[in-house]
Motif scaffolding. Structure first.
Motif, PDB file in Angstrom:
ATOM      1  N   ASN A   4       0.837  -1.205   0.000  1.00 35.02           N
ATOM      2  CA  ASN A   4       0.000   0.000   0.000  1.00 35.02           C
ATOM      3  C   ASN A   4       0.868   1.249   0.000  1.00 35.02           C
ATOM      4  O   ASN A   4       2.002   1.236   0.490  1.00 35.02           O
ATOM      5  CB  ASN A   4      -0.883   0.027   1.242  1.00 35.02           C
ATOM      6  CG  ASN A   4      -1.955  -1.050   1.227  1.00 35.02           C
ATOM      7  OD1 ASN A   4      -1.952  -1.920   0.365  1.00 35.02           O
ATOM      8  ND2 ASN A   4      -2.862  -0.983   2.164  1.00 35.02           N
ATOM      9  N   LEU A   5       0.326   2.328  -0.525  1.00 36.27           N
ATOM     10  CA  LEU A   5       0.967   3.630  -0.407  1.00 36.27           C
ATOM     11  C   LEU A   5       0.269   4.351   0.738  1.00 36.27           C
ATOM     12  O   LEU A   5      -0.888   4.758   0.618  1.00 36.27           O
ATOM     13  CB  LEU A   5       0.827   4.434  -1.705  1.00 36.27           C
ATOM     14  CG  LEU A   5       1.454   5.825  -1.705  1.00 36.27           C
ATOM     15  CD1 LEU A   5       2.970   5.729  -1.514  1.00 36.27           C
ATOM     16  CD2 LEU A   5       1.135   6.564  -3.009  1.00 36.27           C
ATOM     17  N   VAL A   6       0.971   4.487   1.851  1.00 34.82           N
ATOM     18  CA  VAL A   6       0.388   5.078   3.052  1.00 34.82           C
ATOM     19  C   VAL A   6       0.785   6.549   3.126  1.00 34.82           C
ATOM     20  O   VAL A   6       1.972   6.885   3.162  1.00 34.82           O
ATOM     21  CB  VAL A   6       0.849   4.334   4.325  1.00 34.82           C
ATOM     22  CG1 VAL A   6       0.229   4.973   5.562  1.00 34.82           C
ATOM     23  CG2 VAL A   6       0.450   2.864   4.236  1.00 34.82           C
ATOM     24  N   ILE A   7      -0.222   7.413   3.148  1.00 37.70           N
ATOM     25  CA  ILE A   7      -0.006   8.862   3.195  1.00 37.70           C
ATOM     26  C   ILE A   7      -0.684   9.380   4.456  1.00 37.70           C
ATOM     27  O   ILE A   7      -1.886   9.642   4.473  1.00 37.70           O
ATOM     28  CB  ILE A   7      -0.589   9.556   1.947  1.00 37.70           C
ATOM     29  CG1 ILE A   7      -0.128   8.854   0.665  1.00 37.70           C
ATOM     30  CG2 ILE A   7      -0.196  11.027   1.929  1.00 37.70           C
ATOM     31  CD1 ILE A   7      -0.843   9.326  -0.586  1.00 37.70           C
ATOM     32  N   GLY A   8       0.101   9.497   5.527  1.00 38.78           N
ATOM     33  CA  GLY A   8      -0.488   9.876   6.813  1.00 38.78           C
ATOM     34  C   GLY A   8      -1.479   8.826   7.262  1.00 38.78           C
ATOM     35  O   GLY A   8      -1.140   7.648   7.364  1.00 38.78           O
ATOM     36  N   ASN A   9      -2.719   9.233   7.506  1.00 32.08           N
ATOM     37  CA  ASN A   9      -3.757   8.287   7.929  1.00 32.08           C
ATOM     38  C   ASN A   9      -4.585   7.775   6.760  1.00 32.08           C
ATOM     39  O   ASN A   9      -5.629   7.171   6.952  1.00 32.08           O
ATOM     40  CB  ASN A   9      -4.683   8.951   8.961  1.00 32.08           C
ATOM     41  CG  ASN A   9      -5.412  10.161   8.398  1.00 32.08           C
ATOM     42  OD1 ASN A   9      -5.077  10.649   7.322  1.00 32.08           O
ATOM     43  ND2 ASN A   9      -6.405  10.647   9.122  1.00 32.08           N
ATOM     44  N   LYS A  10      -4.106   8.014   5.543  1.00 35.50           N
ATOM     45  CA  LYS A  10      -4.796   7.542   4.340  1.00 35.50           C
ATOM     46  C   LYS A  10      -3.952   6.484   3.649  1.00 35.50           C
ATOM     47  O   LYS A  10      -2.725   6.488   3.763  1.00 35.50           O
ATOM     48  CB  LYS A  10      -5.064   8.709   3.377  1.00 35.50           C
ATOM     49  CG  LYS A  10      -5.942   9.821   3.976  1.00 35.50           C
ATOM     50  CD  LYS A  10      -6.082  10.983   2.994  1.00 35.50           C
ATOM     51  CE  LYS A  10      -6.871  12.139   3.607  1.00 35.50           C
ATOM     52  NZ  LYS A  10      -8.304  11.844   3.672  1.00 35.50           N
ATOM     53  N   ASP A 229       8.858   4.839  -2.758  1.00 35.11           N
ATOM     54  CA  ASP A 229       7.720   4.126  -2.176  1.00 35.11           C
ATOM     55  C   ASP A 229       6.588   3.940  -3.180  1.00 35.11           C
ATOM     56  O   ASP A 229       5.618   3.228  -2.911  1.00 35.11           O
ATOM     57  CB  ASP A 229       7.178   4.912  -0.974  1.00 35.11           C
ATOM     58  CG  ASP A 229       8.238   5.094   0.102  1.00 35.11           C
ATOM     59  OD1 ASP A 229       8.565   4.116   0.783  1.00 35.11           O
ATOM     60  OD2 ASP A 229       8.748   6.228   0.235  1.00 35.11           O
ATOM     61  N   GLY A 230       6.701   4.608  -4.326  1.00 39.23           N
ATOM     62  CA  GLY A 230       5.671   4.504  -5.337  1.00 39.23           C
ATOM     63  C   GLY A 230       6.090   5.245  -6.584  1.00 39.23           C
ATOM     64  O   GLY A 230       7.196   5.799  -6.665  1.00 39.23           O
ATOM     65  N   VAL A 231       5.210   5.248  -7.582  1.00 40.14           N
ATOM     66  CA  VAL A 231       5.492   5.931  -8.839  1.00 40.14           C
ATOM     67  C   VAL A 231       4.295   6.789  -9.237  1.00 40.14           C
ATOM     68  O   VAL A 231       3.155   6.503  -8.870  1.00 40.14           O
ATOM     69  CB  VAL A 231       5.803   4.933  -9.978  1.00 40.14           C
ATOM     70  CG1 VAL A 231       7.103   4.192  -9.705  1.00 40.14           C
ATOM     71  CG2 VAL A 231       4.649   3.957 -10.190  1.00 40.14           C
ATOM     72  N   GLN A 232       4.580   7.834  -9.993  1.00 45.22           N
ATOM     73  CA  GLN A 232       3.529   8.636 -10.593  1.00 45.22           C
ATOM     74  C   GLN A 232       3.609   8.460 -12.101  1.00 45.22           C
ATOM     75  O   GLN A 232       4.670   8.626 -12.695  1.00 45.22           O
ATOM     76  CB  GLN A 232       3.670  10.111 -10.229  1.00 45.22           C
ATOM     77  CG  GLN A 232       2.604  11.000 -10.856  1.00 45.22           C
ATOM     78  CD  GLN A 232       2.689  12.442 -10.399  1.00 45.22           C
ATOM     79  OE1 GLN A 232       2.309  12.770  -9.283  1.00 45.22           O
ATOM     80  NE2 GLN A 232       3.212  13.310 -11.253  1.00 45.22           N
ATOM     81  N   VAL A 233       2.485   8.119 -12.697  1.00 46.93           N
ATOM     82  CA  VAL A 233       2.419   7.822 -14.130  1.00 46.93           C
ATOM     83  C   VAL A 233       1.386   8.735 -14.775  1.00 46.93           C
ATOM     84  O   VAL A 233       0.273   8.873 -14.258  1.00 46.93           O
ATOM     85  CB  VAL A 233       2.009   6.344 -14.360  1.00 46.93           C
ATOM     86  CG1 VAL A 233       1.961   6.028 -15.849  1.00 46.93           C
ATOM     87  CG2 VAL A 233       2.966   5.403 -13.634  1.00 46.93           C
ATOM     88  N   ALA A 234       1.744   9.339 -15.895  1.00 47.58           N
ATOM     89  CA  ALA A 234       0.806  10.261 -16.550  1.00 47.58           C
ATOM     90  C   ALA A 234       0.506   9.846 -17.988  1.00 47.58           C
ATOM     91  O   ALA A 234      -0.612   9.492 -18.323  1.00 47.58           O
ATOM     92  CB  ALA A 234       1.339  11.681 -16.493  1.00 47.58           C
ATOM     93  N   SER A 235       1.505   9.885 -18.867  1.00 47.12           N
ATOM     94  CA  SER A 235       1.268   9.668 -20.294  1.00 47.12           C
ATOM     95  C   SER A 235       0.546   8.357 -20.587  1.00 47.12           C
ATOM     96  O   SER A 235      -0.308   8.304 -21.489  1.00 47.12           O
ATOM     97  CB  SER A 235       2.587   9.716 -21.072  1.00 47.12           C
ATOM     98  OG  SER A 235       3.129  11.019 -21.072  1.00 47.12           O
TER      99      SER A 235
END
Length: 351
Positions: A4-10, A229-235
């Motif tokens: 999982n990608l954990v962002i604070g409490n999300k 911890d993760g990747v951002q994908v756009a195209s």
């Protein structure tokens, strides 16, 4: 198995963020579909209200209304997944866009195209998480130090946008020419180390995701090998059935070759990566008169800019791809067919 990608409490089930793309390329349809698959769907607020009635007369009000509408629609589609909003720091109405997104219930605000200096103040008292986009260790340290000193807090997530990204870039044209993959891998590690320092200070884990040139599962694995911890994908998400852009826009990606990609100087004041077309060839030869100022950018003089970026991006997203501005990533030439959000995510996760 991806964590999982954990962002604070999300938490998102998959460590994949869909990059925000404006004008109108990533709205609620795309963001909601990505969130429903377990990633983080991201809406771009750049002139998001272009399709609302009355936009020509009151773009500010239309943008506010569209932010609320698209966040709500995406969250309804997301099936409990996370919906974020990308808001450029270069926008004249930056603070208004952030406050509207928070009010609408955005889970995360990702902010680049300049340093989002006041972002922490704008989300105070909410559960909306914040993430700066940085491209260098220096930029990461500047914004994290400033947030620590001024607001006694830190980022919830950091996005590292590399030199192969699409749209506006955090590099000079000279840096883009001389930055190779190996050298930037070293920079990514330095940024991750700097972010960890601030995470340790605040007793929290600040996840870091990398962006720019993420196209295959091997690219995802490489990002993780660097410590991301993760990747951002756009195209990859543009050429999907769910993307909010017109079919002609998606087909421009499918037909593009590597040789069609060019670096431009955007009216935003930053270099940008886009598809070369009739429009760019014309503005290279002579300035295009700005017929109307939409007041989108904080630092923009209509009498000096080579063209109106609002007009250019709106024409493109509506399907007039030869007479508009089509931003893209460096690997757009590898896209050969229209897929679905589900299939793209499954391919990226298949290892």
């Amino acid at each position: 198995m991806m964590e999982n990608l954990v962002i604070g409490n999300k938490s998102a089930r998959l460590p994949i963020i869909q990059g925000g793309m404006g004008v109108g390329v990533s709205l609620s349809k795309l963001a909601g579909a990505v969130a429903a698959e377990g990633g983080v769907g991201v809406i771009s607020t750049a002139q998001i209200g272009y399709g609302e009635p009355g936009f020509e007369d009151d773009p500010k009000a239309c943008n506010r209304a569209a932010i609320e509408k698209h966040v709500k629609l995406a969250k309804e589609q997301a099936d409990g997944g996370l919906v974020g909003v990308n808001i450029m720091a270069a926008l004249k109405d930056y603070e208004e866009h952030v406050r509207t997104a928070v009010k609408a219930g955005a889970d995360l605000i990702i902010s680049g195209a300049g340093l989002p200096v006041v972002l922490p103040k704008l989300v105070e008292g909410s559960d909306t998480k914040i993430a700066p986009i940085v491209s260098t260790e220096k930029a990461a340290r500047v914004i994290l130090k400033l947030w620590e000193r001024r607001y006694k807090r830190t980022a919830d997530l950091v996005v590292i946008e590399g030199p192969q990204a699409g749209g506006h870039l955090g590099f000079s044209p000279e840096e883009l020419k001389k930055t190779d993959a190996a050298a930037y891998d070293s920079e990514i590690k330095k940024i991750i180390a700097a972010v960890k320092e601030y995470g340790d200070k605040f007793g929290q884990k600040i996840p870091v995701v990398t962006a720019g040139g993420i196209f295959t599962k091997e690219d995802v694995m490489h990002a993780f090998s660097l410590g991301a911890d993760g990747v951002q994908v756009a195209s990859r998400f543009v050429a999907t059935e769910e993307c909010d852009a017109a079919l002609a826009y998606k087909e421009a990606y499918i037909h593009a070759e590597e040789s069609d990609v060019t670096i431009i100087q955007s009216p935003v004041g930053m270099p940008g990566r886009a598809l070369n077309n009739d429009f760019l060839r014309q503005v290279h030869e002579q300035r295009t008169k700005v017929r109307k100022c939409y007041g989108c950018l904080a630092k923009c003089n209509p009498a000096e800019i080579p063209y109106c970026i609002t007009d250019a991006l709106i024409r493109a997203v509506k399907g007039d791809v030869e007479n508009g501005l089509v931003f893209c990533g460096a690997k757009v030439g590898k896209i050969k067919e229209i897929s679905t959000v589900h299939d793209v995510i499954q391919e990226l996760c298949s290892y």
